[in-house]
Design a protein around this motif. Structure first.
Motif, PDB file in Angstrom:
ATOM      1  N   ALA A   1     -48.169 -55.389  52.607  1.00 53.26           N
ATOM      2  CA  ALA A   1     -47.278 -54.089  53.204  1.00 53.26           C
ATOM      3  C   ALA A   1     -47.983 -53.780  54.415  1.00 53.26           C
ATOM      4  O   ALA A   1     -49.186 -53.729  54.887  1.00 53.26           O
ATOM      5  N   GLY A   2     -46.943 -53.592  55.639  1.00 51.99           N
ATOM      6  CA  GLY A   2     -47.600 -53.094  56.823  1.00 51.99           C
ATOM      7  C   GLY A   2     -48.179 -54.428  57.809  1.00 51.99           C
ATOM      8  O   GLY A   2     -48.517 -54.092  58.740  1.00 51.99           O
ATOM      9  N   THR A   3     -47.940 -55.510  57.106  1.00 50.20           N
ATOM     10  CA  THR A   3     -48.325 -56.500  58.061  1.00 50.20           C
ATOM     11  C   THR A   3     -47.414 -57.964  57.690  1.00 50.20           C
ATOM     12  O   THR A   3     -46.332 -57.650  57.285  1.00 50.20           O
ATOM     13  N   ASP A   4     -47.345 -59.137  58.432  1.00 49.81           N
ATOM     14  CA  ASP A   4     -46.573 -60.116  58.459  1.00 49.81           C
ATOM     15  C   ASP A   4     -47.388 -61.190  57.765  1.00 49.81           C
ATOM     16  O   ASP A   4     -46.913 -62.306  57.400  1.00 49.81           O
ATOM     17  N   ARG A   5     -48.502 -60.681  57.005  1.00 46.55           N
ATOM     18  CA  ARG A   5     -49.359 -61.795  56.237  1.00 46.55           C
ATOM     19  C   ARG A   5     -48.361 -62.134  54.857  1.00 46.55           C
ATOM     20  O   ARG A   5     -48.258 -61.358  53.946  1.00 46.55           O
ATOM     21  N   ALA A   6     -47.931 -63.498  54.806  1.00 51.16           N
ATOM     22  CA  ALA A   6     -47.087 -63.967  53.878  1.00 51.16           C
ATOM     23  C   ALA A   6     -47.631 -64.373  52.823  1.00 51.16           C
ATOM     24  O   ALA A   6     -48.613 -65.644  53.146  1.00 51.16           O
TER      25      ALA A   6
ATOM     26  N   PHE B   1     -45.147 -64.861  58.588  1.00 53.06           N
ATOM     27  CA  PHE B   1     -44.094 -65.610  57.894  1.00 53.06           C
ATOM     28  C   PHE B   1     -43.453 -66.303  58.749  1.00 53.06           C
ATOM     29  O   PHE B   1     -43.076 -66.079  59.899  1.00 53.06           O
ATOM     30  N   SER B   2     -43.212 -67.812  58.174  1.00 48.93           N
ATOM     31  CA  SER B   2     -42.524 -68.604  59.099  1.00 48.93           C
ATOM     32  C   SER B   2     -41.152 -68.904  58.605  1.00 48.93           C
ATOM     33  O   SER B   2     -40.212 -69.542  59.418  1.00 48.93           O
ATOM     34  N   GLY B   3     -40.748 -68.591  57.366  1.00 50.20           N
ATOM     35  CA  GLY B   3     -39.633 -68.934  56.801  1.00 50.20           C
ATOM     36  C   GLY B   3     -39.596 -70.197  56.122  1.00 50.20           C
ATOM     37  O   GLY B   3     -38.414 -70.645  55.749  1.00 50.20           O
ATOM     38  N   ARG B   4     -40.804 -70.822  56.249  1.00 48.15           N
ATOM     39  CA  ARG B   4     -40.791 -72.069  55.387  1.00 48.15           C
ATOM     40  C   ARG B   4     -40.426 -72.112  54.052  1.00 48.15           C
ATOM     41  O   ARG B   4     -40.786 -71.126  53.525  1.00 48.15           O
TER      42      ARG B   4
ATOM     43  N   GLN C   1     -54.897 -54.073  50.588  1.00 50.48           N
ATOM     44  CA  GLN C   1     -54.726 -55.183  50.242  1.00 50.48           C
ATOM     45  C   GLN C   1     -53.795 -55.517  48.960  1.00 50.48           C
ATOM     46  O   GLN C   1     -53.807 -56.698  48.712  1.00 50.48           O
ATOM     47  N   GLN C   2     -53.600 -54.684  48.057  1.00 49.59           N
ATOM     48  CA  GLN C   2     -53.116 -54.796  46.844  1.00 49.59           C
ATOM     49  C   GLN C   2     -51.492 -54.553  47.056  1.00 49.59           C
ATOM     50  O   GLN C   2     -50.808 -54.634  45.821  1.00 49.59           O
ATOM     51  N   LYS C   3     -50.888 -53.903  48.162  1.00 50.41           N
ATOM     52  CA  LYS C   3     -49.607 -53.671  48.299  1.00 50.41           C
ATOM     53  C   LYS C   3     -48.802 -54.692  48.861  1.00 50.41           C
ATOM     54  O   LYS C   3     -49.147 -55.133  50.085  1.00 50.41           O
ATOM     55  N   TRP C   4     -47.846 -55.115  48.282  1.00 49.10           N
ATOM     56  CA  TRP C   4     -47.068 -55.989  48.803  1.00 49.10           C
ATOM     57  C   TRP C   4     -45.441 -55.553  49.094  1.00 49.10           C
ATOM     58  O   TRP C   4     -44.927 -55.000  48.115  1.00 49.10           O
ATOM     59  N   THR C   5     -45.106 -55.854  50.167  1.00 46.53           N
ATOM     60  CA  THR C   5     -43.633 -55.647  50.299  1.00 46.53           C
ATOM     61  C   THR C   5     -42.825 -56.980  50.224  1.00 46.53           C
ATOM     62  O   THR C   5     -43.016 -57.965  50.818  1.00 46.53           O
ATOM     63  N   VAL C   6     -41.518 -56.868  49.472  1.00 42.64           N
ATOM     64  CA  VAL C   6     -40.885 -57.810  49.195  1.00 42.64           C
ATOM     65  C   VAL C   6     -39.554 -57.582  49.812  1.00 42.64           C
ATOM     66  O   VAL C   6     -38.942 -56.473  49.590  1.00 42.64           O
ATOM     67  N   THR C   7     -39.225 -58.643  50.698  1.00 45.35           N
ATOM     68  CA  THR C   7     -38.054 -58.439  51.578  1.00 45.35           C
ATOM     69  C   THR C   7     -37.043 -59.627  51.303  1.00 45.35           C
ATOM     70  O   THR C   7     -37.626 -60.899  51.249  1.00 45.35           O
ATOM     71  N   PRO C   8     -35.758 -59.209  51.312  1.00 49.17           N
ATOM     72  CA  PRO C   8     -34.849 -60.564  51.113  1.00 49.17           C
ATOM     73  C   PRO C   8     -34.798 -61.043  52.508  1.00 49.17           C
ATOM     74  O   PRO C   8     -34.890 -60.517  53.520  1.00 49.17           O
ATOM     75  N   VAL C   9     -34.459 -62.405  52.655  1.00 43.22           N
ATOM     76  CA  VAL C   9     -34.546 -63.317  53.750  1.00 43.22           C
ATOM     77  C   VAL C   9     -33.184 -63.776  53.964  1.00 43.22           C
ATOM     78  O   VAL C   9     -32.579 -64.548  53.170  1.00 43.22           O
ATOM     79  N   ALA C  10     -32.592 -63.627  55.126  1.00 44.30           N
ATOM     80  CA  ALA C  10     -31.085 -63.748  55.382  1.00 44.30           C
ATOM     81  C   ALA C  10     -31.077 -65.188  55.672  1.00 44.30           C
ATOM     82  O   ALA C  10     -31.861 -66.066  56.464  1.00 44.30           O
ATOM     83  N   ASN C  11     -30.052 -65.898  55.336  1.00 40.98           N
ATOM     84  CA  ASN C  11     -29.533 -67.107  55.673  1.00 40.98           C
ATOM     85  C   ASN C  11     -30.547 -68.192  55.220  1.00 40.98           C
ATOM     86  O   ASN C  11     -30.890 -69.152  55.793  1.00 40.98           O
ATOM     87  N   ALA C  12     -31.271 -67.904  54.013  1.00 39.09           N
ATOM     88  CA  ALA C  12     -32.437 -68.761  53.522  1.00 39.09           C
ATOM     89  C   ALA C  12     -31.926 -69.470  52.215  1.00 39.09           C
ATOM     90  O   ALA C  12     -32.507 -69.909  51.453  1.00 39.09           O
TER      91      ALA C  12
ATOM     92  N   TYR D   1     -33.543 -65.515  48.326  1.00 38.24           N
ATOM     93  CA  TYR D   1     -34.928 -65.626  48.370  1.00 38.24           C
ATOM     94  C   TYR D   1     -35.679 -64.514  48.896  1.00 38.24           C
ATOM     95  O   TYR D   1     -35.047 -63.816  49.988  1.00 38.24           O
ATOM     96  N   PHE D   2     -36.669 -64.172  48.681  1.00 36.02           N
ATOM     97  CA  PHE D   2     -37.512 -62.908  49.427  1.00 36.02           C
ATOM     98  C   PHE D   2     -38.841 -63.614  49.934  1.00 36.02           C
ATOM     99  O   PHE D   2     -39.250 -64.736  49.453  1.00 36.02           O
ATOM    100  N   LYS D   3     -39.173 -62.717  51.122  1.00 36.07           N
ATOM    101  CA  LYS D   3     -40.681 -63.048  51.341  1.00 36.07           C
ATOM    102  C   LYS D   3     -41.434 -61.958  50.715  1.00 36.07           C
ATOM    103  O   LYS D   3     -41.139 -60.792  50.511  1.00 36.07           O
ATOM    104  N   ILE D   4     -42.824 -62.106  50.677  1.00 36.70           N
ATOM    105  CA  ILE D   4     -43.834 -61.216  49.894  1.00 36.70           C
ATOM    106  C   ILE D   4     -44.887 -61.297  50.901  1.00 36.70           C
ATOM    107  O   ILE D   4     -45.504 -62.235  51.119  1.00 36.70           O
ATOM    108  N   THR D   5     -44.976 -60.011  51.531  1.00 37.24           N
ATOM    109  CA  THR D   5     -46.041 -59.704  52.511  1.00 37.24           C
ATOM    110  C   THR D   5     -46.857 -58.752  52.277  1.00 37.24           C
ATOM    111  O   THR D   5     -46.455 -57.644  51.513  1.00 37.24           O
TER     112      THR D   5
END
Lengths: 230, 502
Positions: free
Chosen positions: B421-426, B441-444, B396-407, B415-419
């Motif tokens: 790790a191993g889940t889509d919990r954003a 993650f909804s992209g909002r 629960q302390q590991k976060w995956t940071v991923t660039p978001v295309a077309n945002a 911009y990045f999403k921060i979820t």
């Protein structure tokens, strides 16, 4: 200034004014870091810590400190209206077969030393839960403020009946460890309540309100009774 | 030294949108050579480069760029003024610009047969080509080289001294010296045209100055340009206590004797950085622009980039834009790490440490890293609070940071999403200016995060938007266990975060 009474502490020396009333009615002598309130209300110092509290003698619990164990411990009904009542200094009640009493205390330091409190009363300090409650009077509605606490060990906190902070696991008291989301103090009395669970060793807590700039909140007073909180 | 190829590079067709992983160098039409300083005007970002008529590049957010014609299109003759051409030539290269009062001064290179060259001046009130006030006037030549003297008057770099507001121009390219003249703040022309320019460096081009904490820094580009991935361009620097020098490098060597501490060389997928420009975004956030001679992910063309500018031991340091990955996110204030507010499970499950001395010299069986799949069955399925705690290597302390295309994005990054790790919990900003982790993650905008590296190497983390709010707030440690959103205060550790590899 009257002559001071020198009291040796576990961790050092504190000079008490002789005019200060001793701490909770003591089986082992007064708690060195606590005094009995002698006024209707008190004003937090520049650091904002709430130093006047009603503290219930400790209730035995398992002493487990995980999120779920602490939530279970604090949500157990030990006495009627435990999340809504505002007791008086000296009130007693029964928890199971044990009679426990509320004690009004003023903390000399920024933190309320529950180990001193229980030790002075010859009560257990390990595997226990302490209920504490106080009344904070706001001169006006104050929005965007936060309750900021530290505790040894886990604790759960309520402001005006709403749960606002829970911190878990073995931990030491750190100023502003758990901080509530932004909340609003209503004009007049606001009841702040907490349950502190200790597994073993030292136990204490500290609490203050922060303003919308995260500075110690000014303008409030603290008392033990709703009608005295001004 | 030749730069004839640079103009050829700029006729490349507009680039397709790319999101290169893990290193990102802007988006959109970013082909550029010899970029000017990136300037923010009315909320938009502007940069100008070498090319026929001085091509204009505009970005709404500093991340996605587009072409918008040329500067010279706004001149009656559509080319440098006759005096500029007479002193130099008809080419238009390597501009730089600055705002002075209610005007912009654009300085550009107008070389003839080098080292015969001139630096011309354009004067205008707005950078926005769609504005009714948009026009450029020929301000004539400012400095020039006659083809014989020890100077090649190209590559202007304009600098305002923050200590007194004075305006200065450095210029030059390999042949002879990098030179310095003071400018008239009202006209943009030389303040003392009869004075001899001051020599401040050799062996470089693309010079420009910046100032910090009582030091003037002269940044120049060394090496060779304009031959794609065979270009050895690199940015070097010296510093001085006076604007006029002497500019000394980290080893005590004067830049007039070839000194220059390396600021940025080739690395990653980029060859030949050059043409430093400072982009100060305020509130302690500084970036720099440059071009790479060759971006290997874009077929080796020359591109613009914007990167964090850090400071260490009194010298600027080239930071790197944020890279996607899985991190622990640690507060610089408290040392505690951001986590999903769920009950943690010890890595490897509950177990003792064995007897004192452990399991012997050979140790026990390795304990695998904990991931969400191992422990998330008991996590609530809906929204979960966010808190901070000592980092314990737990899922629960590991976060995956991923660039978001077309945002969209911001200077240097998408911009990045921060979820988790191993889940889509954003990680999500809430309407009450707090934080929550939503199940997906909804992209909002409240789930898109801007991650700026600050000058000390830590990071500022900000949501793109907060629901029903126009406030711009940053992730903040309000207590050891409590994160929130608050106004960024550059002098505090509250909003400084470290991204550490778990």
């Amino acid at each position: 200034m009257s002559s001071p009474v020198i009291v040796a502490l576990l961790a050092g020396i504190v000079v008490l004014d002789a005019a200060q009333a001793p701490g909770p009615r003591a089986a082992r002598g007064p708690a060195p870091s606590l005094a009995r309130p002698t006024s209707a209300a008190t004003t937090p110092g520049a650091d904002g810590f709430l130093r006047r509290w009603l503290v219930l003698e400790p209730i035995g619990v398992s002493g487990q400190l995980t999120d779920s164990a602490v939530q279970t411990a604090v949500k157990t009904e030990y006495f009627p209206d435990q999340l809504t009542s505002l007791p008086r200094d000296g009130d007693t009640l029964s928890v199971g077969d044990t009679k426990v009493a509320w004690h009004g205390v003023d903390s000399i330091g920024y933190n309320v030393n529950l180990y001193h409190f229980a030790y002075a009363l010859d009560k257990p300090t390990s595997n226990v839960l302490f209920w504490v409650v106080t009344v904070v009077n706001a001169p006006r509605e104050m929005s965007g403020v936060r309750l900021a606490i530290g505790s040894n060990a886990a604790s759960v906190w309520w402001v005006n009946g709403k749960e606002v902070i829970g911190i878990y696991n073995e931990r030491q008291t750190v100023i502003d460890d758990g901080v509530s989301k932004r909340l609003t103090l209503k004009q007049g009395p606001n009841v702040v309540r907490a349950a502190i669970v200790n597994a073993g060793g030292h136990t204490d807590f500290c609490a203050r309100f922060l303003d919308d700039q995260d500075r110690p909140l000014k303008g409030i007073t603290v008392s033990l009774r709703l009608q005295e909180a001004r | 030294m030749t730069r004839l190829l640079s103009a050829i590079l700029l006729v490349a067709a507009p680039l397709p949108i790319l999101l290169v992983s893990p290193v990102l160098a802007l988006d959109g039409d970013v082909g550029m050579h010899d970029p000017s300083t990136v300037v923010v005007h009315d909320g938009k970002f502007y940069a100008y480069g070498t090319g026929n008529g001085l091509p204009i590049s505009i970005s709404d957010d500093g991340w996605t760029w587009r072409r918008a014609g040329t500067l010279m299109q706004a001149l009656p003759a559509g080319r440098p003024g006759p005096e500029v051409i007479a002193r130099g030539g008809n080419n238009t290269w390597a501009p730089d610009l600055i705002r002075s009062g209610d005007k912009y001064f654009v300085y550009y290179s107008a070389p003839g047969t080098q080292p015969k060259a001139a630096i011309g001046l354009l004067v205008g009130k707005t950078l926005d080509p769609s504005s009714a006030d948009y026009k450029w006037e020929d301000g004539g030549p400012v400095v020039w080289s006659d083809g014989v003297e020890d100077s090649n008057a190209i590559d202007p770099g304009v600098f305002r001294d923050p200590t007194n507001g004075s305006l200065w121009l450095t210029y030059g390219s390999y042949f002879g010296y990098i030179r310095l003249v003071e400018l008239n703040q009202k006209t943009g022309q030389r303040l003392y045209p009869d004075r001899k320019p001051i020599n401040v460096a050799i062996n470089g081009e693309a010079s420009i100055m910046i100032f910090r904490d009582g030091w003037y820094y002269l940044l120049v580009t060394h090496g060779s340009c304009c031959v794609g991935a065979n270009s050895s361009y690199n940015i070097r620097m010296g510093r001085a206590k006076k604007v006029t020098g002497p500019f000394i490098d980290n080893m005590g060597i004067d830049m007039l004797q070839g000194g220059g501490k390396l600021f940025l060389g080739s690395g990653g997928r980029y060859v030949g950085p050059g043409h430093f420009g400072l982009l100060d975004l305020g509130a302690g956030v500084q970036k720099f622009s440059c071009h790479y001679e060759a971006d290997l992910d874009r077929g080796g063309i020359s591109v613009l980039d914007i990167r964090p500018l850090l400071w260490r031991d009194g010298w600027p340091v080239a930071g790197e834009n944020f890279r996607e990955g899985t991190y622990q996110i640690e507060s610089a204030r408290t040392g505690t790490a951001l986590e999903l507010a769920v009950q943690g499970t010890p890595v490897g499950g509950l177990r003792g440490r064995g007897g004192r001395g452990g399991a012997g010299a050979a140790g026990g069986t390795p304990i695998p890293a904990q991931d969400a799949a191992q422990v998330s069955a008991s996590w609530p399925s809906g929204p979960v609070d966010v808190r901070m705690a000592p980092y314990m290597l737990q899922a629960q302390q590991k976060w995956t940071v991923t660039p978001v295309a077309n945002a969209g994005g911001y200077p240097g990054s998408p911009y990045f999403k921060i979820t988790i790790a191993g889940t889509d919990r954003a990680l999500t900003a809430t309407e009450d200016q707090e934080l929550v982790v939503l199940a997906a993650f909804s992209g909002r905008p409240e789930q898109l995060w801007r991650i700026d590296q600050l000058t000390d190497g830590t990071y500022r983390v900000m949501p793109k938007a907060i629901p029903n709010s126009k406030e711009s707030l940053a992730l903040s440690a309000v207590g050891s266990s409590t994160p929130t959103l608050a106004k960024f205060t550059p002098d505090s550790d509250r909003q400084r975060w470290l991204f550490k590899t778990p």
